[in-house]
Design a protein around this motif. Sequence first.
Motif, PDB file in Angstrom:
ATOM      1  N   GLU A   1      12.977 -16.791 -17.792  1.00 11.13           N
ATOM      2  CA  GLU A   1      14.242 -16.084 -17.581  1.00 11.13           C
ATOM      3  C   GLU A   1      14.286 -15.380 -16.223  1.00 11.13           C
ATOM      4  OE1 GLU A   1      15.302 -17.773 -20.669  1.00 11.13           O
ATOM      5  OE2 GLU A   1      16.747 -16.421 -19.718  1.00 11.13           O
ATOM      6  N   ALA A   2      13.144 -15.268 -15.554  1.00 11.37           N
ATOM      7  CA  ALA A   2      13.110 -14.505 -14.305  1.00 11.37           C
ATOM      8  C   ALA A   2      13.808 -15.266 -13.188  1.00 11.37           C
ATOM      9  CB  ALA A   2      11.662 -14.221 -13.917  1.00 11.37           C
ATOM     10  N   GLU A   3      14.362 -14.507 -12.236  1.00  9.02           N
ATOM     11  CA  GLU A   3      14.991 -15.104 -11.053  1.00  9.02           C
ATOM     12  C   GLU A   3      13.979 -15.052  -9.918  1.00  9.02           C
ATOM     13  OE1 GLU A   3      18.663 -12.914 -10.406  1.00  9.02           O
ATOM     14  OE2 GLU A   3      19.351 -14.637  -9.242  1.00  9.02           O
ATOM     15  N   LEU A   4      13.752 -16.198  -9.307  1.00  5.41           N
ATOM     16  CA  LEU A   4      12.753 -16.246  -8.240  1.00  5.41           C
ATOM     17  C   LEU A   4      13.393 -16.544  -6.896  1.00  5.41           C
ATOM     18  CD1 LEU A   4       9.521 -16.200  -8.594  1.00  5.41           C
ATOM     19  CD2 LEU A   4      10.807 -16.389 -10.673  1.00  5.41           C
ATOM     20  N   PHE A   5      12.885 -15.858  -5.877  1.00  8.97           N
ATOM     21  CA  PHE A   5      13.418 -16.063  -4.529  1.00  8.97           C
ATOM     22  C   PHE A   5      12.287 -16.251  -3.538  1.00  8.97           C
ATOM     23  CE2 PHE A   5      17.931 -15.487  -3.965  1.00  8.97           C
ATOM     24  CZ  PHE A   5      18.327 -15.025  -5.206  1.00  8.97           C
TER      25      PHE A   5
ATOM     26  N   ARG B   1       4.072  -0.714 -13.390  1.00 10.36           N
ATOM     27  CA  ARG B   1       4.131   0.133 -14.584  1.00 10.36           C
ATOM     28  C   ARG B   1       4.308  -0.675 -15.853  1.00 10.36           C
ATOM     29  NH1 ARG B   1       6.053   5.796 -12.385  1.00 10.36           N
ATOM     30  NH2 ARG B   1       5.204   5.466 -10.313  1.00 10.36           N
ATOM     31  N   GLY B   2       3.951  -1.946 -15.779  1.00 12.98           N
ATOM     32  CA  GLY B   2       3.910  -2.746 -17.002  1.00 12.98           C
ATOM     33  C   GLY B   2       5.231  -3.335 -17.431  1.00 12.98           C
ATOM     34  N   LYS B   3       6.218  -3.329 -16.541  1.00 13.27           N
ATOM     35  CA  LYS B   3       7.514  -3.895 -16.941  1.00 13.27           C
ATOM     36  C   LYS B   3       7.511  -5.386 -16.625  1.00 13.27           C
ATOM     37  CE  LYS B   3      11.720  -3.880 -14.684  1.00 13.27           C
ATOM     38  NZ  LYS B   3      13.003  -3.751 -14.273  1.00 13.27           N
ATOM     39  N   VAL B   4       8.237  -6.160 -17.444  1.00 13.14           N
ATOM     40  CA  VAL B   4       8.379  -7.585 -17.166  1.00 13.14           C
ATOM     41  C   VAL B   4       9.396  -7.744 -16.040  1.00 13.14           C
ATOM     42  CG1 VAL B   4       9.152  -9.806 -18.056  1.00 13.14           C
ATOM     43  CG2 VAL B   4       7.853  -8.257 -19.525  1.00 13.14           C
ATOM     44  N   PRO B   5       9.006  -8.362 -14.932  1.00 15.90           N
ATOM     45  CA  PRO B   5       9.957  -8.445 -13.812  1.00 15.90           C
ATOM     46  C   PRO B   5      11.096  -9.399 -14.108  1.00 15.90           C
ATOM     47  CG  PRO B   5       7.926  -9.623 -13.293  1.00 15.90           C
ATOM     48  CD  PRO B   5       7.717  -8.998 -14.620  1.00 15.90           C
ATOM     49  N   GLU B   6      12.309  -8.967 -13.737  1.00 15.55           N
ATOM     50  CA  GLU B   6      13.445  -9.856 -13.912  1.00 15.55           C
ATOM     51  C   GLU B   6      13.685 -10.666 -12.651  1.00 15.55           C
ATOM     52  OE1 GLU B   6      15.568  -6.749 -16.905  1.00 15.55           O
ATOM     53  OE2 GLU B   6      16.771  -7.508 -15.229  1.00 15.55           O
ATOM     54  N   ARG B   7      13.275 -10.084 -11.545  1.00  9.10           N
ATOM     55  CA  ARG B   7      13.441 -10.812 -10.301  1.00  9.10           C
ATOM     56  C   ARG B   7      12.210 -10.627  -9.433  1.00  9.10           C
ATOM     57  NH1 ARG B   7      18.450  -9.098  -7.259  1.00  9.10           N
ATOM     58  NH2 ARG B   7      19.745 -10.303  -8.688  1.00  9.10           N
TER      59      ARG B   7
ATOM     60  N   GLY C   1       0.816  -1.215   0.000  1.00  6.48           N
ATOM     61  CA  GLY C   1       0.000   0.000   0.000  1.00  6.48           C
ATOM     62  C   GLY C   1       0.843   1.256   0.000  1.00  6.48           C
ATOM     63  N   ILE C   2       2.154   1.085   0.155  1.00  4.27           N
ATOM     64  CA  ILE C   2       3.061   2.230   0.160  1.00  4.27           C
ATOM     65  C   ILE C   2       3.966   2.195  -1.070  1.00  4.27           C
ATOM     66  CG2 ILE C   2       4.867   3.420   1.470  1.00  4.27           C
ATOM     67  CD1 ILE C   2       3.760   1.963   3.975  1.00  4.27           C
ATOM     68  N   TYR C   3       4.521   1.008  -1.342  1.00  7.05           N
ATOM     69  CA  TYR C   3       5.354   0.855  -2.536  1.00  7.05           C
ATOM     70  C   TYR C   3       4.536   0.103  -3.577  1.00  7.05           C
ATOM     71  CZ  TYR C   3       8.775   1.530   1.206  1.00  7.05           C
ATOM     72  OH  TYR C   3       9.454   1.981   2.298  1.00  7.05           O
ATOM     73  N   GLU C   4       4.559   0.598  -4.817  1.00  7.30           N
ATOM     74  CA  GLU C   4       3.616   0.053  -5.808  1.00  7.30           C
ATOM     75  C   GLU C   4       3.909  -1.376  -6.216  1.00  7.30           C
ATOM     76  OE1 GLU C   4       4.302   3.241  -8.600  1.00  7.30           O
ATOM     77  OE2 GLU C   4       5.501   1.900  -9.856  1.00  7.30           O
ATOM     78  N   ASN C   5       5.150  -1.825  -6.048  1.00  4.72           N
ATOM     79  CA  ASN C   5       5.474  -3.174  -6.511  1.00  4.72           C
ATOM     80  C   ASN C   5       5.469  -4.221  -5.415  1.00  4.72           C
ATOM     81  OD1 ASN C   5       5.678  -2.883  -9.311  1.00  4.72           O
ATOM     82  ND2 ASN C   5       7.626  -1.799  -9.053  1.00  4.72           N
TER      83      ASN C   5
ATOM     84  N   PRO D   1      24.561 -10.306   6.300  1.00  4.15           N
ATOM     85  CA  PRO D   1      23.510  -9.500   5.689  1.00  4.15           C
ATOM     86  C   PRO D   1      23.593  -9.650   4.171  1.00  4.15           C
ATOM     87  CG  PRO D   1      25.208  -8.086   6.619  1.00  4.15           C
ATOM     88  CD  PRO D   1      25.576  -9.479   6.973  1.00  4.15           C
ATOM     89  N   LEU D   2      22.436  -9.733   3.545  1.00  2.00           N
ATOM     90  CA  LEU D   2      22.404  -9.968   2.104  1.00  2.00           C
ATOM     91  C   LEU D   2      21.622  -8.858   1.439  1.00  2.00           C
ATOM     92  CD1 LEU D   2      22.167 -13.150   0.205  1.00  2.00           C
ATOM     93  CD2 LEU D   2      20.249 -11.638  -0.170  1.00  2.00           C
ATOM     94  N   ARG D   3      22.206  -8.266   0.435  1.00  2.00           N
ATOM     95  CA  ARG D   3      21.513  -7.196  -0.267  1.00  2.00           C
ATOM     96  C   ARG D   3      20.881  -7.770  -1.525  1.00  2.00           C
ATOM     97  NH1 ARG D   3      24.005  -1.912  -2.857  1.00  2.00           N
ATOM     98  NH2 ARG D   3      22.206  -1.312  -4.103  1.00  2.00           N
ATOM     99  N   ILE D   4      19.582  -7.522  -1.675  1.00  8.00           N
ATOM    100  CA  ILE D   4      18.909  -8.018  -2.879  1.00  8.00           C
ATOM    101  C   ILE D   4      17.799  -7.052  -3.260  1.00  8.00           C
ATOM    102  CG2 ILE D   4      17.329  -9.495  -1.533  1.00  8.00           C
ATOM    103  CD1 ILE D   4      17.515 -11.501  -3.901  1.00  8.00           C
ATOM    104  N   THR D   5      17.703  -6.814  -4.563  1.00 11.52           N
ATOM    105  CA  THR D   5      16.653  -5.949  -5.099  1.00 11.52           C
ATOM    106  C   THR D   5      15.733  -6.810  -5.944  1.00 11.52           C
ATOM    107  OG1 THR D   5      18.322  -4.239  -5.297  1.00 11.52           O
ATOM    108  CG2 THR D   5      16.226  -3.823  -6.375  1.00 11.52           C
ATOM    109  N   VAL D   6      14.440  -6.619  -5.797  1.00 12.02           N
ATOM    110  CA  VAL D   6      13.491  -7.362  -6.623  1.00 12.02           C
ATOM    111  C   VAL D   6      12.596  -6.373  -7.363  1.00 12.02           C
ATOM    112  CG1 VAL D   6      13.473  -9.362  -5.080  1.00 12.02           C
ATOM    113  CG2 VAL D   6      11.757  -7.582  -4.785  1.00 12.02           C
ATOM    114  N   ASP D   7      12.083  -6.802  -8.504  1.00 13.10           N
ATOM    115  CA  ASP D   7      11.177  -5.936  -9.261  1.00 13.10           C
ATOM    116  C   ASP D   7       9.769  -6.037  -8.712  1.00 13.10           C
ATOM    117  OD1 ASP D   7      13.075  -7.089 -11.963  1.00 13.10           O
ATOM    118  OD2 ASP D   7      13.072  -5.028 -11.240  1.00 13.10           O
TER     119      ASP D   7
END
Lengths: 615, 110, 354
Positions: free
Chosen positions: C202-206, C156-162, C131-135, C262-268
């Motif tokens: 092709e997407a990376e799933l976690f 915003r209609g982008k194909v998620p890579e992760r 409700g705060i971040y759109e993704n 600590p692990l840094r990870i960004t997801v779409d």
Amino acid sequence: MISFNLFVLPFSLGLIYLLYMVIRWWYKWVKALPEEEREKFRKGIFSRNFFSALKEVFLESLIHRKMFKRNPLLGYMHMSFAFGWFLLILFGNIESRIYSTSHVNPPYYPIFLKFFIHDKTVLWFEINTVPGFFRFLMDFLLLFILSGLVLAIIKRSKSNWFGMKRTTQYQLTDKVALVCLWLIFPVRLFAESFTDGYYGGGGGFITQHLGNLLALIFQKSSRHIAYALWWTYSLALGIFFVTLPFSRYWHIPTEVLLIFFRHFGITPKKVSSSFTDVEIGACSRCGVCIDVCQLGSAAHIHDIQAVYFIRSVRDEQVNRDIALRCLVCGRCQEACPVGIGADMIRLIERNTFSGSHDADFTYLPELSSSTASPYSFPALKSPSSPSQPSILYFAGCMTHLTPAIIKAMKGILKQAGISYHFLDEAGTVCCGRPMMLSGKHEQARKLVQFNRDLILRSEANTLVTSCPICFRVFREEYNLDIRVLHHSQYLLELIKAGKIPLQVYHRRVVYHDPCDLGRGSQEYNAPRELLGKVADMVGVSQERQDSLCCGGSLGIYTISPQKRDLITKDALEKLTLSDPEILATACPLCKKTFSKHAEIEVLDIAEIVYDAIPK
Amino acid sequence: MIDFGYSIRKDRLIDYDKNDKRVLKHLKDHEPSVLTCIACGSCTATCSAGQFVDFNIRLVQTLLRRGEIVPLKTEVQKCMLCGKCILVCPRGVNMRNLILAIQTATDKLK
Amino acid sequence: MQDPNDLHYPGKRVIIIGGGVAGMTAASRLADLGEQVILLEKEEVIGGHLRNWDRLFPNRRPGYQVLDDLQKSLDGRVGIRCLTTVESILPQGSGFQILLASGESLACDALLLATGFDLFDATKKEEYGYGIYENVITSADLEAMFRSGKPVMTARGKVPERVGFVHCVGSRDEKVGNLYCSKVCCVTGVKQAIEIKEQLPEAELFGFYMDLRMFDRHFEEMYYEAQQQWDINFLRGRVSECAENLDHSIVLKIEDTLTSRPLRITVDLLVLLIGFIPRPETLRLARMLEIAMGDDHFLEPTDEHTRFNHTARPGVFIAGANKGPLTISHTIADASSAAVQIHNFLHPVNEVHP
């Protein structure tokens, strides 16, 4: 010839001992002050503050004005003992000077006057100077005190008539002193009455009539009974005086010294000090702090309230539980009629239990101008407009767990066209106050140092934070020359300057005063004014100084989640009585804590303001 | 007695049989909520100090439960006592009180 | 055959409150056993949450097949009232009088509460940014995305890579007041991860988990398949907070507990696997009927093992997820059991209990 009888000894010896104790401790406490404060004390005695102190002694120690405000019956009860006894001594001394036959009057003389005057068989009703006045006055004052005594006895079983649900659980010394204190005046009444009755005169409207009745019943035995009662009177006084320094009544002299300390500008410290010792002695164990403590009223924990904590400090029996089990919400010190800073003392004692370790914050990054470091940034002051406020926003540790607040702040600041720097966007070094709440004041200064350097480096002239805990410590401990504002204050300024267009919500909102913003920083109005511009505020019975703690407190260390929940739910129940739609908070910790149990929406004031901006 | 090769590199292993668990017992008494930790890692993830230094509170607490008290004393000095860990813990463990207790316990241990 | 809606139907009548999987199943079985059944449902149509699911675990078969199967079994045999809410219930003789919100009153000889569950409101877990971040979306949002047939994409209609899945959102969490495990979310997370991979190889799933609860038949095999066939990653660490980058991707603050770093990870796209919560409606009815609830506010049957559809009040039975989180297959089994118990109650035979 000096009037004397063996029975005066218990009283006299007790009095000497008491005076010795008072003088000894007062001397010790003043001597233990740091040099500058001893100076203040010396100067104070000869200043105007001396008289303002005397005035407060009169209004609080004698009249008990603050007690009256709490509950009139309670105030009257305390006042009658204190003020009544004071007047009794005062007028008793005057009376004895008028009626005595000798130039040397020992201290016990006015106390046992009626015994001696009769003993000398000087018919004092023959003396012309105002014969009836003192007889009436002394009886009246005695009646005044006895009315208080009756109330005190009633209070033991009907404390709720006095506005108190729970009263202090006394230990042995206090019980002994209490019994003696309660005996003093009824015994005096009967001693005087028996004497007056036996001699057929000299008594007032109570003592004479009672005395005559008793003389009728007991005849010749009246004299012996009277003598036994004078002994009892003296013993009651003597034992009371001897136990006084070890009981709750030690507050009588100590409170007076405390008032003088305050008026002379002597203040409590972050570590144990003479001032704190005096504060601890000044606690009368009246028990007013018990009902206001939410650990008691909501979480059913009844052994750690301020009165018991202070007693344990005085007895040098502080244990870890009693030191660490306190919300540090400030409700007890707000209610205390003596104004004892129980929160501060709690933190001082915590030092003992929080380990003598040096905290190791050597890992905090070096602040450098290198742009590679996340803690470097260009100076905010724009050279072309040096008078423009340059704003630093500090979210604080907790706000990162309530990101809706950050989003709202960013949105509002963008809308208002304010350029600012989000100081801890990359990550927060804690402001230091939570560590101070563990008593580790010195160690926390290292965190303060880091953040302070960071703030000064930015050359900003205004620091805005959305967390009251940070706000309080920035103001109290950071020694910043710049403006420090809580976001409610800053947003109000922006609205008043017309920087933010708003439309009214027309939703029913109840505002909760966070402990560190309300009682802790005395800011009750800005959030209310702010909310009033966008929503319909509904009232709540316990607010401002009397507001309830949400239970999320970082001040308490030893509490189970279940007990915390009880406090939160209790506060929520009281906040939602007038059926609001939204609970407005000004603190991320309150927001997180209330959200867990609230059935209505819980929003920070920044969120409410942001929602009210037409987009 | 079978030792499964544990005796080959003694410094590597956690010797649960021999470890002195008195510190653990003392701490369990002071903060019983620590019994319910499932080592999910929320505390370490959110930790303020953990952003700057290798301070892994989950690991410290887990090792403590195995009786490994050697790193405790120096490790817990890094804690800022900020309280974020208790705000994210799904089991309601009061790490902050535990750390305070560890600090006093390791004081006594000298 | 008599019209089941006919209120003058001879014989015993059962009223079932709740037209989800449990309610439909019990209605069908009771109709099999010859009882008159009236099914009350507060929404416009029956079907409950099953209507919102795309494919069901463990075999990823389409949910509508189960729904159709259940609905067909009711046609013409069960009286169905939609948009109907219950105002109050009063005992009447050996049965009950149900007062509906419309003012109408229905009598019955036995009552089944099949009121089901609600989904956890993810905004309560504010630090995850729903409700705060759109993704940031929930598993329910993702399932709706699957059902709509539209491809999985960011706001915003982008194909998620992760894509990341956060387990245990709203469950096993003292901080939101739900200590229980919602049972189905772990397997849902693995299922949905596989389904995304099917769309986006092709997407990376976690999956970010505390524990992986693959408790039922074929579940563990699904986990194996997720790793072996689809290269889905499972990271043991509970997400503590999320933040949004300028491009609206989500950065996670997490500790990789298996490496203690600590692990840094960004997801779409971040999917929150939300759990079950009891419905306030169930609480209301339970208090009205004075039947037992647990501390978790799910209903408590008379005996966990031997009388798990009974309540303390004779004639009132419970079935389905209002007793606690339950899979669809287990709900069907539970409701079938309830039907038998109700039938036996209405026509007392010598029930043999262990």
